[in-house]
Design a protein around this motif. Sequence first.
Motif, short mmCIF file in Angstrom:
data_model
loop_
_atom_site.label_atom_id
_atom_site.label_comp_id
_atom_site.label_asym_id
_atom_site.label_seq_id
_atom_site.Cartn_x
_atom_site.Cartn_y
_atom_site.Cartn_z
N GLY A 133 -4.74 7.71 -16.59
CA GLY A 133 -5.80 6.86 -17.11
C GLY A 133 -5.28 5.50 -17.54
O GLY A 133 -4.10 5.35 -17.88
N HIS A 165 -3.57 12.23 -25.57
CA HIS A 165 -4.91 11.67 -25.37
C HIS A 165 -5.40 11.83 -23.94
O HIS A 165 -6.56 11.50 -23.66
N SER A 166 -4.57 12.29 -23.03
CA SER A 166 -5.02 12.55 -21.67
C SER A 166 -5.88 13.81 -21.63
O SER A 166 -5.80 14.66 -22.51
N THR A 167 -6.68 13.94 -20.58
CA THR A 167 -7.60 15.07 -20.49
C THR A 167 -6.89 16.37 -20.14
O THR A 167 -7.44 17.45 -20.41
N GLY A 210 -5.90 18.54 -23.27
CA GLY A 210 -7.07 19.09 -23.93
C GLY A 210 -7.70 20.24 -23.15
O GLY A 210 -8.28 21.16 -23.75
N ARG A 211 -7.55 20.21 -21.82
CA ARG A 211 -8.12 21.28 -20.99
C ARG A 211 -7.25 22.51 -20.94
O ARG A 211 -7.71 23.59 -20.57
N GLU A 257 -3.36 18.96 -11.61
CA GLU A 257 -4.55 19.82 -11.54
C GLU A 257 -4.17 21.20 -11.00
O GLU A 257 -4.65 22.23 -11.49
#
Length: 549
Positions: free
Chosen positions: A302, A354-356, A359-360, A403
């Motif tokens: 990001g 702070h990256s997604t 959190g996932r 991913e």
Amino acid sequence: MVLLHVLFEHAAGYALFAVKEVEEIGMLLPQVEESVLSIGKFNGMVSLAAFFPFKSAQGALENMNAISEGVVHADLKLFLETNLPLSGKKKAVLGVSDAKIGAALQEEFSVSIQTGGVVAEIGRGLRLHFHSLVKGLTAQAASKAQLGLGHSYSRAKVKFNVNRVDNMIIQSIALLDQLDKDINTFSMRVREWYGYHFPELIKVVPDNSMYCRLAQLIGNRKELSEESLESLEEVVMDSAKAQAILDASRSSMGMDISPIDLINIERFSDRVVSLAAYRLELQEYLRSKMSQVAPNLAALIGEVVGARLISHAGSLTNLAKYPASTVQILGAEKALFRALKTRGNTPKYGLIFHSTFIGRAAAKNKGRISRYLANKCTIASRIDCFSEVPTSVFGDKLRGQVEERLSFYETGDVPRKNVDVMKEALKEVSSKIQPQVTACERLGGTLNRTSTVLKKKKKKQAAEEMEVQVEEAPAAENGAEDTPGKKKKKRKAEVQAEAAAADNGVEETDTPAKKKKKRKTETMDVEPMMWSKTESLFFVYSLFLFLLI
């Protein structure tokens, strides 16, 4: 007795000073501090052993860059080898102001180096009285040399980063964070101020920027009617909320407000709304800058998080030099040192939290995915820093790998190997670069054709000039004009005679085979120039692939 020599680096050159009575000076440090200020006392403490002036400003800049990086320059090495007493009964000690260059000198000459204590005080005195200790050097000349070297050194440092304008990214992300704090503070002030008049609006509209726009639009709540319902819907983008605001204004318990207070609230709300609009523009600017400077890092993690990493590291080059373990905890230094001090658990992530991806991930896999993500961020930053052509292909592929690793932790599906993913990325990059190469080849072909046409024209002009000279020479000798028919015959005969005399069995210059050879050589000269950029790019990518393997 130990001999102490102090190396002093000045803009004018290198100087080596011999210090007298080292042991007594070492015992009386307060007296040293007082005697440094007067030139008479200080001149009795030190004496100039040798001085090496720089030959040019460029040489001074090279030596300064070498010293700042902790590298022993060839000039410094020659100067010390010539003037420093390395052999003998008395052991020589070299005093240096910088510990970094001191360590490099100790490896180079294997002499004992002293940096603190007496050396620091003597260095202070040398900086103060240097122009008086060196003969022929005035204070004005010394200050001019320092000013010129300082300007050239700063200019070189600025030019070092001319293509990678990551300074703009650092300033933009700092301003973005400051704007977030200011908008939040100002919005709370508007809420408190306007809440005296319309306290029910806070419960209906919790968003700060929307609240400020509504405060600017509504003004006096008693003036709200069914006609202003459409304008309320345009702001809140919801008819039910607009109707709720209208109903709350009719039964509000807020106090009445004077027109002058209302004008001030509206002005302040207008400022907050303009700041929020500027923040959106700044975020778009940051996104465009990141796509130019670090496209792979932006595609992977990001724009905002990537810009924060670059800002915290100081530059994109510094971030590319960091190992993955440092990138993982970048921004959590305080927690790391506290954990090391108390012997507790060290932090698993810093700014990359702070990256997604983190959190996932599940709680037990957050440390794993943060370590994997830091590894990919390091690869992306190095590609962005050292590649010539900016492209986001590698960032997209690395994001796909993260991913796949997330799904592997959740479902157990085996991800692809890094080598295969990098090969696919290299194929995509080569397919994108190939049209540019063909365009360059076409341009090279047109250049070759124009050069051959120009050469033909030049040869033709030279032949015509030779014919004119040949015509004029016999005309001047005979003194009479010939007829046009005779002129043509004479011209042909003379040209044939000159060609036979000049050639004498040598091959003709303008044969078709020779032209073909010339064209081939010209194209061969252009092709390596066109392919050198692509080859260098492929070399960089293959080097990264080799390091990854």
